[in-house]
Design a protein around this motif. Structure first.
Motif, PDB file in Angstrom:
ATOM      1  N   THR A 748      -5.181 -11.986   8.120  1.00 39.46           N
ATOM      2  CA  THR A 748      -4.334 -11.929   9.313  1.00 39.46           C
ATOM      3  C   THR A 748      -3.006 -11.244   9.016  1.00 39.46           C
ATOM      4  N   ASN A 749      -2.585 -11.275   7.756  1.00 36.48           N
ATOM      5  CA  ASN A 749      -1.300 -10.664   7.393  1.00 36.48           C
ATOM      6  C   ASN A 749      -1.422  -9.174   7.099  1.00 36.48           C
ATOM      7  N   TYR A 750      -2.648  -8.669   6.976  1.00 40.47           N
ATOM      8  CA  TYR A 750      -2.808  -7.279   6.557  1.00 40.47           C
ATOM      9  C   TYR A 750      -2.312  -6.253   7.574  1.00 40.47           C
ATOM     10  N   PRO A 751      -2.656  -6.383   8.874  1.00 43.94           N
ATOM     11  CA  PRO A 751      -2.196  -5.329   9.797  1.00 43.94           C
ATOM     12  C   PRO A 751      -0.685  -5.165   9.809  1.00 43.94           C
ATOM     13  N   SER A 752       0.052  -6.276   9.976  1.00 44.66           N
ATOM     14  CA  SER A 752       1.508  -6.160   9.984  1.00 44.66           C
ATOM     15  C   SER A 752       2.019  -5.807   8.596  1.00 44.66           C
ATOM     16  N   GLY A 753       1.349  -6.332   7.557  1.00 46.39           N
ATOM     17  CA  GLY A 753       1.763  -5.989   6.199  1.00 46.39           C
ATOM     18  C   GLY A 753       1.593  -4.523   5.901  1.00 46.39           C
ATOM     19  N   CYS A 754       0.549  -3.928   6.462  1.00 45.36           N
ATOM     20  CA  CYS A 754       0.303  -2.499   6.288  1.00 45.36           C
ATOM     21  C   CYS A 754       1.364  -1.673   7.008  1.00 45.36           C
ATOM     22  N   THR A 755       1.543  -1.941   8.297  1.00 45.64           N
ATOM     23  CA  THR A 755       2.448  -1.101   9.087  1.00 45.64           C
ATOM     24  C   THR A 755       3.916  -1.355   8.748  1.00 45.64           C
ATOM     25  N   SER A 756       4.275  -2.606   8.442  1.00 44.73           N
ATOM     26  CA  SER A 756       5.681  -2.851   8.103  1.00 44.73           C
ATOM     27  C   SER A 756       6.046  -2.170   6.793  1.00 44.73           C
ATOM     28  N   ARG A 757       5.160  -2.206   5.808  1.00 45.53           N
ATOM     29  CA  ARG A 757       5.453  -1.537   4.546  1.00 45.53           C
ATOM     30  C   ARG A 757       5.515  -0.018   4.735  1.00 45.53           C
ATOM     31  N   ALA A 758       4.605   0.509   5.554  1.00 44.25           N
ATOM     32  CA  ALA A 758       4.629   1.946   5.821  1.00 44.25           C
ATOM     33  C   ALA A 758       5.946   2.335   6.490  1.00 44.25           C
ATOM     34  N   ALA A 759       6.380   1.521   7.467  1.00 46.57           N
ATOM     35  CA  ALA A 759       7.649   1.808   8.138  1.00 46.57           C
ATOM     36  C   ALA A 759       8.824   1.639   7.176  1.00 46.57           C
TER      37      ALA A 759
END
Length: 972
Positions: A748-759
């Motif tokens: 569940t943490n992967y989508p936001s973890g992916c996009t927040s780190r990319a940002a």
């Protein structure tokens, strides 16, 4: 003959009868009213006294299962118990019989409060000699229960509004019924559901009466703590509030489009008659979080039908085509040109072909908000000729948003002259077109993920620096002098992302670098928290070297190709691709080996000891002789779980999987970004190009997860199924159930973890580039462009959760009770039986062995036995003299929502069919044993099983009889 099971004399115990009474068998009193309205598992004792305290204790364990309205029990008619005690659930055993012994009954103590049931050979003679004390029922009545929605109390409205109303209603209690507007979901629901209708539904559902006249309208003022800088609520404020409340209540439904919420707002403004704003604040300033989609959207420039339209018209002169608004993906041919429409009627996959129009449709507009610099205490807004305002960034998530007003006469596309700045520096509302933010970033409009045709950028001037009003970060007007990227990708890994097990994930690479045994070995799996690692020399190593040759290569293209694309393309290759040079393409496990370590570290942190994990999994031999740990490793280390990826994609995934580099101040590749010092030297230029290539790969990471979701899920399911085979020594944890819950929580943490780190990495990089430009009094060259990020659905990665019974999990040991003798004695097996992992996600195994590879239940065909129809079988244990190849019989404990060790009825499943069984008490003992032979005959129906059992009884055991009641498992 199936191996017999012996039984011994044991004191009589409690017989639990699960209460599932059909309407026709509910208890009634003389007046015909329900006398037993609160139905629970009755404790029937067989000439055994129970203290009141024990009765209450048993009830409290089970009271969560109860579902009917509580009322004291005054009578318990025989008809109410018949379907409970003597229903269709007659399960047992036959074939090579089970052995039981006659039981004796200890004398009861007459001094104790009791509940007794007398019985004879005929179940119809059951009678109640006393009832449970009323006090026990009163105690149950104190247990709180969540209200179930009464459909008749709810009106039919749009689903997101219904979710808000339902949450509001469920939040109402005696203490807040007359302060409804203190409940935020009630405020939101009132705006769409209707205040009067909402109060009516509250009263209908709860039985409370709303007596406070102040509840007849939404609040016209708020407390001092709720005051925000907004003095008149606008459409955007309302939209933010509405979506914020849906998020707060975890709504299962959101509006199909913003037009739905705008329609609610239109009704409010029509009623208020105050223009485009409403003077009363219905915003909770200390907690409102505006929707944060302003900084990045996917753009579809095609016209869409207006909200509420029932048909759609297409014109390509001289042809006119009219269709009903489609509810599914649809194709329409207009003048020989085919157009694909999404549900709702918006064209997809490419811009609308030239010459075709959709009269009455509206073309979406892009939100061009600038992204403010990150991690700054304030944001500067500018506009020509001389407007400047500096606004402090809110310091906490519960800080009120800052309301900013633009220059006089300035308007955004919604006709407003205001916007918000919220924590941690996000723009809410639309900026007027001429507003700039020094050091800010204007996002590039990106096509939707499924876009396949030509792409028309709605704002071709969008760059990382457009409208930023900052000389130092403005783009150079010429790119003719930009150096062409030629060097191999060379960014080092973040220090935290060294291989999880210390030996490296790619044995091919290790063999090419060193000649040590570790370099030649296969992939490994550790558990340092429990002392399983290379330092202790007991690391789990796959003896088989698994290498990917031909396979899929996911790439956004080489670094040398340059550009801004983040399109991730799958390419079928025959061997390791060259990519950006030697060593820059890696074999990637889609489902990581390190997940096993993470999972066992997680359950260890929840109280499962290392001793349990090591003895039951890491060192325990499985059915095939391999340890369970090696089996799990080899389920993951397989070619179907591998693809080729470029090194930066592997690095980006490591940041997300390892859950590191998660803050804006310390983003992925921070150490390498910090090394950028200028825009001209070879070292800096190569670093900048490497960083941009890494960022582009990171932005494509969501697409990678989506594209490989099928392989991820298949591997996770193999691991989950392997865990269903394990029978631990003690039932401390249900491994497959715990694994699925852990994996679901992790992902569940992967989508936001992916996009927040990319940002974060882009923002940090952009700030660094701006800083370098300022230091050198220069501009950021256009050579170094911008990118958007992407999302994906983590649900596609998780296998279906096991549907295993919740009680008596593998490792549970106990006694098998076969039924009740005519004299009222329970017949119990002599042997200790064990619940086993059977490699199934729905049922368990059952037997006397250490696990399912040992003695467990199997079925022998009885269809040729006189009196036994096709489908009748004999059930017994595997062992010496039992024919090989008999089908396995699986256990289904009737948990009824209970967890842990529970005395429950049991049934058996053969080839997916739940069996009904009859137990034959033979009256014949086994030579050398004190036990009596028990045979259990089962079939798809109780009638077939009973007919077969009676036939065997009369022909083989004329002095025997059938046992009554359900078969039961009694854990020890």
């Amino acid at each position: 003959m199936i191996n017999p099971i012996k039984d011994q004399s044991l004191p009589r115990g409690i017989f639990w009868a699960p209460c599932f009474l059909p309407t026709s068998h509910r208890c009634t009193d003389a007046s015909g009213k329900l006398a037993l309205l609160y139905c629970f598992p009755w404790i029937l004792t067989l000439n055994l006294n129970l203290s009141k305290r024990r009765i209450l204790g048993r009830i409290n364990v089970l009271e969560r299962l109860l579902f009917l309205t509580m009322r004291p029990v005054f009578a318990l008619p025989v008809t109410a118990l018949l379907p409970v005690v003597h229903g269709a659930l007659l399960l047992g055993f036959l074939g090579a019989p089970l052995t039981v012994g006659n039981t004796s009954i200890a004398a009861s103590s007459a001094s104790r409060s009791t509940t007794t049931v007398s019985t004879s050979a005929s179940p119809a003679n059951f009678s109640v000699s006393s009832i449970l004390p009323t006090s026990s029922v009163v105690r149950i009545a104190a247990v709180p229960r969540k209200r179930a929605a009464i459909p008749a109390c709810l009106k039919t409205v749009e689903l997101s509004c219904l979710n808000l109303a339902a949450n509001c209603i469920d939040s109402v209690n005696a203490g807040n019924v007359n302060t409804l507007w203190s409940i935020k979901s009630c405020v939101a629901a009132g705006t769409c559901y209707g205040v009067g209708d909402l109060i009516t539904s509250v009263e209908c559902q709860t039985g409370f009466i709303v007596t406070n006249s102040a509840q007849a309208a939404l609040p016209t003022s708020v407390s001092e703590n709720d005051i925000s800088p907004i003095h008149a609520i606008t459409q955007q404020n309302y939209i933010d509030f509405y979506y914020g409340q849906l998020t707060a209540v975890n709504s299962a439904n959101f509006p199909s489009s913003s037009d739905v919420v705008k329609a609610f707002w239109s009704a409010i403004t029509t009623w208020a008659a105050t223009g485009s704003t409403v003077p009363h604040v219905i915003v909770f300033g200390t907690t409102t979080t505006p929707i944060t989609t302003y900084t990045q959207i996917t753009w579809n420039p095609n016209p869409a039908p207006t909200s509420g339209a029932v048909s759609e018209t297409f014109v390509k002169s001289p042809t006119t085509v009219i269709i009903a608004i489609p509810t599914a993906t649809t194709s329409v041919v207009v003048g020989g040109t085919s157009i694909t429409l999404a549900p709702g009627g918006t064209p997809i996959n490419s811009p609308l072909p030239p010459g075709i129009s959709i009269p009455g449709a509206t073309t979406p507009t892009w939100n061009p908000n600038i992204i403010p610099p990150t991690s700054v205490p304030s944001v500067t807004f500018t506009a020509p000729p001389s407007f400047t305002t500096v606004v402090a960034v809110p310091t906490a998530s519960n800080s009120p948003p800052k309301n900013i007003t633009g220059p006089p006469g300035d308007k955004n596309s919604d006709g407003n002259n205001w916007w918000l700045l919220v924590f941690p520096g996000i723009i809410g509302g639309l900026l007027p077109a001429d507003i700039g933010i020094p050091g800010g970033v204007k996002p590039t409009a990106a096509p939707p993920p499924d876009w396949t045709g030509a792409w028309t950028d709605p704002d071709p001037t969008s760059t990382s620096t457009h409208n930023s009003a900052s000389a130092s970060s403005s783009a150079s007007s010429s790119s003719s002098s930009c150096p062409r990227p030629t060097g191999a990708y060379s960014l080092s890994d973040d220090a935290e992302n060294s291989d999880w097990d210390g030996l490296g994930s790619d044995p091919d690479r290790r063999r090419s670098n060193v000649m040590s045994i570790a370099a030649r070995a296969g992939r490994s799996m550790t558990l340092p928290v429990c002392g399983i690692d290379t330092a202790n020399g007991n690391v789990v190593i796959n003896p088989n070297t698994v290498s990917l040759g031909a396979g899929t290569y996911y790439t956004i293209g080489t670094k040398a190709a340059g550009g801004t694309s983040i399109a991730l393309n799958p390419i079928v290759v025959n061997s390791r691709p060259v990519g950006n040079g030697a060593g820059t393409v890696a074999q990637e496990h889609i489902f990581e080996i390190g997940y096993i370590r993470q999972f066992f570290e997680s359950i260890n942190g929840q109280g499962i000891s290392c001793n349990w994990i090591v003895n039951n999994v890491y060192n325990q031999a499985g059915w095939d002789g391999r340890t369970w740990a090696l089996s799990l490793l080899q389920e993951i280390d397989q070619v179907p779980n591998m693809v080729w990826v470029d090194k930066p994609m592997n690095q980006a995934k490591s940041n997300v999987v390892n859950r590191n580099k998660a803050t804006a101040a310390d983003p992925p590749q921070k150490a390498n970004i910090d090394k950028i010092s200028d825009f001209s030297t070879t070292v800096s230029v190569n670093s900048i190009q490497d960083v941009e290539y890494f960022i582009r790969n990171f932005a494509a990471l969501g697409t990678y997860f989506s594209n490989t979701a099928g392989r991820f899920q298949a591997t996770a399911l193999r691991v989950q199924n392997r865990l269903t085979q394990i029978t631990p020594n003690t039932p401390d944890v249900n491994l497959p159930v715990a694994f699925n819950a852990w994996l679901r929580s992790l992902l569940t943490n992967y989508p936001s973890g992916c996009t927040s780190r990319a940002a974060n990495v882009f923002d940090y990089y952009h700030t660094k580039m701006t800083s370098v430009a300022n230091q050198h009094n220069s501009v950021v060259p256009q050579c170094f462009p911008l990118f958007p990020t992407g999302l994906y659905d983590f649900q596609n990665l998780v296998p279906p959760p096991p549907t295993l019974p919740s009680c008596n999990i593998p490792g549970t040991q106990g006694t098998w009770q076969f039924g009740i003798n005519p004299n009222g004695s329970p017949e119990k097996g002599l042997a200790t039986f064990r619940v086993m992992g059977a490699g199934r996600s729905d049922f368990y195994g059952f037997g006397t062995g250490a696990d399912f590879s040992g003695a467990h239940l199997v079925a022998g065909d009885l269809s040729t036995t006189p009196g036994c129809a096709n489908g009748a079988v004999s059930i017994g244990l595997t062992g010496p003299g039992v024919p090989a190849g008999l089908p396995d019989v699986l256990l289904s404990p009737q948990c009824n929502g209970q967890t842990g060790k529970q005395t429950v009825p049991i049934s058996f499943v053969l080839n997916g069919q739940t069996l009904s069984c009859a137990s034959i008490y033979t009256n014949q003992s086994v030579t050398g044993s004190q036990g009596i032979i028990i045979q259990i005959i089962c079939a798809g129906s109780a009638a077939v099983a009973t007919t077969c059992a009676n036939s065997v009884l009369s022909s083989t055991y004329p002095t025997g009889h059938l046992l009554t009641g359900s078969m039961t498992f009694i854990p020890s």
